[in-house]
Scaffold this motif. Structure first.
Motif, PDB file in Angstrom:
ATOM      1  N   UNK A  81      30.043  41.411  51.505  1.00 37.48           N
ATOM      2  CA  UNK A  81      30.178  42.366  52.600  1.00 37.48           C
ATOM      3  C   UNK A  81      31.088  41.812  53.694  1.00 37.48           C
ATOM      4  N   UNK A  82      30.962  40.524  53.995  1.00 37.16           N
ATOM      5  CA  UNK A  82      31.805  39.912  55.026  1.00 37.16           C
ATOM      6  C   UNK A  82      33.260  39.882  54.583  1.00 37.16           C
ATOM      7  N   UNK A 101      35.500  41.691  57.386  1.00 36.63           N
ATOM      8  CA  UNK A 101      36.374  40.876  58.240  1.00 36.63           C
ATOM      9  C   UNK A 101      37.754  40.617  57.644  1.00 36.63           C
ATOM     10  N   UNK A 102      37.908  40.830  56.350  1.00 39.10           N
ATOM     11  CA  UNK A 102      39.186  40.644  55.634  1.00 39.10           C
ATOM     12  C   UNK A 102      39.876  39.325  55.973  1.00 39.10           C
ATOM     13  N   UNK A 103      39.236  38.197  55.627  1.00 37.44           N
ATOM     14  CA  UNK A 103      39.844  36.896  55.921  1.00 37.44           C
ATOM     15  C   UNK A 103      40.974  36.522  54.957  1.00 37.44           C
ATOM     16  N   UNK A 160      41.326  40.743  47.713  1.00 34.71           N
ATOM     17  CA  UNK A 160      39.979  41.261  47.939  1.00 34.71           C
ATOM     18  C   UNK A 160      39.250  41.575  46.632  1.00 34.71           C
ATOM     19  N   UNK A 161      39.875  42.313  45.737  1.00 34.52           N
ATOM     20  CA  UNK A 161      39.213  42.681  44.488  1.00 34.52           C
ATOM     21  C   UNK A 161      38.882  41.459  43.627  1.00 34.52           C
ATOM     22  N   UNK A 162      39.819  40.510  43.441  1.00 31.27           N
ATOM     23  CA  UNK A 162      39.428  39.309  42.688  1.00 31.27           C
ATOM     24  C   UNK A 162      38.326  38.505  43.379  1.00 31.27           C
TER      25      UNK A 162
END
Length: 85
Positions: free
Chosen positions: A11-12, A16-18, A24-26
């Motif tokens: 979820x983080x 937050x998209x770090x 993101x998907x991998x």
């Protein structure tokens, strides 16, 4: 506890998209695989001991059957979609 932390981490990762968007998907898939292994070990008590190998083989066979069903359905639906266009 570790399964909950893995859920919070996924979820983080979205919130937050770090990492860049292409990662993101991998990243979510990696966290999902680790969570599956965590569930096998701590909730289903499946490990590589001799007495638990039968249970592990049953779970792997079930996973194979599910992959065949989902993959076959996807193949049929995508084939039908290609024929409609």
């Amino acid at each position: 506890m570790s399964a909950a932390l893995l859920t919070l981490a996924s979820f983080a990762l979205i919130l937050y998209r770090p990492v860049p968007t292409t990662w993101l998907l991998p990243g979510i898939a990696m966290l999902a695989l680790v969570q599956i292994l965590c569930h096998f070990r701590y909730f289903l008590h499946i490990d590589l001991k001799k007495s638990h190998r039968d249970d592990l083989q049953l779970i792997l066979f079930t996973g194979l059957i599910l992959c065949l069903m989902v993959g076959g359905s996807w193949w049929v639906i995508s084939s039908q979609f290609a024929r409609m266009g």
